[in-house]
Design a protein around this motif. Structure first.
Motif, short mmCIF file in Angstrom:
data_model
loop_
_atom_site.label_atom_id
_atom_site.label_comp_id
_atom_site.label_asym_id
_atom_site.label_seq_id
_atom_site.Cartn_x
_atom_site.Cartn_y
_atom_site.Cartn_z
N ASN A 106 10.78 -17.00 75.73
CA ASN A 106 9.96 -16.53 74.82
C ASN A 106 10.90 -15.38 74.23
O ASN A 106 10.88 -14.20 74.95
N GLN A 134 2.48 -9.95 71.72
CA GLN A 134 3.52 -10.30 71.25
C GLN A 134 3.95 -9.34 69.91
O GLN A 134 3.11 -9.48 68.82
N THR A 163 -1.27 -14.80 70.24
CA THR A 163 -0.41 -13.51 70.11
C THR A 163 -0.76 -12.62 71.28
O THR A 163 -0.16 -11.54 71.74
N THR A 220 9.80 -5.01 66.99
CA THR A 220 9.89 -6.49 67.29
C THR A 220 11.25 -6.63 67.77
O THR A 220 11.51 -7.50 68.38
N GLY A 237 6.16 -9.40 67.69
CA GLY A 237 6.62 -10.10 66.67
C GLY A 237 5.56 -10.77 66.08
O GLY A 237 5.73 -11.67 64.92
N GLN A 268 11.15 -12.89 72.50
CA GLN A 268 9.96 -11.66 71.64
C GLN A 268 9.89 -10.43 72.48
O GLN A 268 10.27 -10.42 73.68
#
Length: 689
Positions: free
Chosen positions: A466, A485, A433, A553, A487, A468
């Protein structure tokens, strides 16, 4: 919700009750036949949007005040041998504008034949070839009449050729201004290639008039009879008048590298008065730098300072015995030397360390041309002519740490060093992440405040989605920046991101969310230079902070309302009063602009860009941030990718394949130093995402 309702109420209250009619061609009658018929049926001050990229095999005559422009997402093409021409004689104040056309071989011209005040705009057009030596963009005011002119020629891309001496001045862009009255203009951010022994890049020639012009941020390749040529007065009679000019931040070099066949900046004064400042231009791989001539009947004054002259066939600076002063300039491989008499004692005679000689005139890191000239002179001149603080790349001119940016030191020449663009690929490192970004432009720089955009398939590799939201934070432990990331979902190894590390100084900072500046889904940006700057181009990237981390997010966007810029969550959820955003902002330019989705550039979840530094450049690294006016919003994560094959264009796309709404806005910044491929890649093109 209250903020959004208030915004809508104010918007509706400010819509004017009556406006000039906007027509679309092809469209309903009278725009259901030819474009010329549509124009002929329009009345003064109407707007005609051309919603077609098909070939137009006719000369377009616009002999009335009118705006003719490409509809959103379209690029109308005028066939070879045809033109867009106007001759307007209208009473009172009137406007004439042409925007967004490609001419295969032709010109765009306007003769101002009457009225008290004419406002003229010719912008964002392309002319691919010369038609019989005629100027490709021309504004002509004959000696009869006294119409005042306010003109803008900007963002055009021209390829001009003229090789025959016929006694005329032959230019890609020309403004010929005669008669009584006055004119004021801007010739800005054009990209001109002018080849042949008799070609001129940009020409302003004035007689009798009081003419004031800013020639800034242009890039001219070639121009054997003058890359930028200003002329006041007449060779055959005394006409009088005055020419006041700023020539600043222009890049000039030969069209064919190594030939030294481009004349640089020429200023000829035959009579009347000339006041011209020539500041922070780069003339590289050319015949001459700045050449100023004054006849006995003329009065001339001005300053030549901050310029970079390198690899010239003759002198960097030639000027009359009096009237023109020089500040510090940089000379290398010119006829000047440290022993040349009369030059400013602060001038430099050193190798400027260009990135590539003579192909790339950007300064390398460590160049002696960096941070050498006080910025106040240029800032004052740009303010006086109401020009933005941008360099020849269209990026920020002032890039130093001091908040009192007008007193900062600048680089010699037209291109200000300091920004860096890099490509980051996520490795297979746990936890995935997070991904550490390692680069000399960022390592150890906690105040770098970088920006990030996901790139689907760099270097022709397999595209990786991706869906995200990303953020960047600085690790004190590792002394590097870390991509996160938001999320907390894993990221596939090989996923790529462009990282933009803007040089320090005015126009980039860390915005800290707090209770006082955050409400609902918004956080208001407080930098005073952003207040009432609706035209600003912004990039923003989330920084989660080092205290209690609240994940954002959802997709984010920038929004302007009532003089204030904000960052907003597009899902409407609460914006945390912690963490913050890296903010980059600058004036709009040819390389910092708004992209809007329209029927001409958008299909399903993909929208194509149309830009000279992106088209056909698979190694370009565009940087994006969404914008929203809450009319056309795009609550989806985005990325960019290059379409090879026959298309050869960059595009943005929604990661989840959701259709892009028409009218959605995106702020785009292109770093011209990160465009070209080091090797010939992408021969087979890319797949579509």
């Amino acid at each position: 919700m209250l903020r959004m309702t208030l915004m809508l109420m104010i918007f509706l209250a400010t819509v004017p009750l009556a406006q000039a009619e906007t027509r679309t061609w092809p469209g309903a009658s009278p725009c259901d036949s030819s474009l010329q018929a549509c124009i002929d049926a329009s009345v003064a001050a109407d707007v005609v949007d051309v919603a077609s990229s098909d070939l137009i095999a006719a000369t377009i005559h616009i002999n009335k005040p009118l705006t003719l422009r490409a509809a959103q997402g379209y690029r109308p093409v005028v066939a070879a041998g045809f033109a867009i021409a106007g001759n307007v004689n209208a009473a009172g104040n009137w406007s004439w504008s042409v925007e967004g056309f490609t001419l295969q071989q032709g010109f765009i011209s306007l003769q101002v034949a009457g009225g008290s005040q004419a406002t003229v705009s010719i912008r964002d057009n392309r002319v691919l070839d010369t038609l019989s030596g005629v100027a490709q963009i021309s504004i002509y005011k004959p000696s009869a009449g006294s119409t005042s002119i306010d003109y803008r020629i900007e963002g055009n891309e021209l390829a001009y050729y003229w090789d025959t001496f016929d006694g005329a001045l032959r230019a890609a862009i020309q403004v010929l201004d005669g008669g009584s009255g006055n004119s004021e203009g801007q010739i800005r951010e054009n990209r001109v290639t002018a080849t042949g022994n008799q070609s001129i890049g940009i020409l302003v020639s004035t007689q009798d008039r009081a003419h004031r012009v800013a020639v800034t941020g242009n890039q001219v390749l070639g121009g054997r009879s003058g890359s930028i040529f200003l002329r006041q007065g007449s060779l055959v009679s005394v006409t009088g008048g005055s020419l006041t000019a700023l020539v600043a931040s222009n890049l000039i070099r030969s069209a064919e590298p190594g030939e030294q066949r481009a004349d640089g900046i020429r200023i000829d004064a035959y009579d009347g008065t000339v006041a011209a400042d020539v500041l922070h231009n780069s003339v590289v791989d050319a015949h001459s730098g700045v050449d100023i001539f004054a006849a006995g009947e003329a009065t001339i004054s001005g300053l030549v300072s901050g310029n970079l002259f390198a690899y010239l066939g003759t002198y960097g600076l030639q000027r009359p015995a009096s009237g023109i002063s020089d500040g510090p300039n940089l000379y290398f491989d010119t006829f000047e030397s440290e022993s040349s008499p009369g030059l400013n004692p602060d001038s430099l005679f050193v190798n400027p360390m260009l990135r590539s000689v003579p192909d790339d005139p950007h300064l390398q890191s460590g160049s002696p041309a960096i941070d050498r000239v006080p910025g106040s002179t240029l800032a004052s001149a740009l303010d006086d002519f109401q020009q933005p603080y941008t360099d020849a790349d269209g990026l920020r001119r002032f890039k130093r740490a001091s908040s009192a940016f007008k007193s900062e030191v600048l680089d010699f020449g037209a291109l200000e060093a300091g920004d860096t663009t890099l490509l980051h690929r996520v490795l297979a490192e746990p936890p995935n992440t997070l991904s550490h970004v390692s680069h000399p432009a960022l390592d150890g720089r906690a105040n770098a405040f970088p920006q990030t955009t996901q790139l689907w398939n760099p270097d022709g590799g397999v595209g990786i989605y991706n869906n995200q939201q990303q953020s960047l934070f600085y690790s004190d432990t590792d002394a590097d920046w870390v991509l996160r990331q938001e999320g907390l979902a894993s990221v596939t190894p090989g996923t790529a991101f462009t990282i933009f590390a803007p040089g320090s100084g005015s126009g980039r900072y860390l915005h800290q969310n707090s209770v006082s500046n955050t409400a609902g889904s918004f956080t208001e940006l407080s930098d005073p230079e952003l207040v009432n700057r609706e035209d600003a181009i912004l990039l923003v990237t989330r920084n989660p902070g080092s205290d209690t981390v609240v994940d954002v997010t959802s997709p984010i966007a920038v929004n302007y309302f009532a003089g204030v810029w904000s960052v907003v969550r597009l899902d409407g959820a609460a914006m945390p009063a912690s963490g913050g955003f890296h903010v980059y902002f600058q004036p709009p330019s040819v390389n910092a602009f708004r992209h809007r989705t329209g029927t001409g550039n958008t299909s399903a979840h993909i929208s194509l860009f149309d830009h000279p530094l992106l088209n056909g450049h698979p190694c370009a690294r565009p940087h994006l941030t969404q914008a929203t006016d809450f009319v056309a919003g795009n609550n989806h994560h985005i990325g960019v990718y290059y379409i090879g094959g026959a298309t050869q264009r960059w595009a943005l796309f929604n990661q989840d394949f959701a259709p892009l709404p028409l009218g959605a806005q995106f702020h785009v910044v292109i770093d011209p130093q990160a465009v070209d491929c080091p090797i010939d890649l992408f021969a087979d093109g890319f797949e579509s995402p």
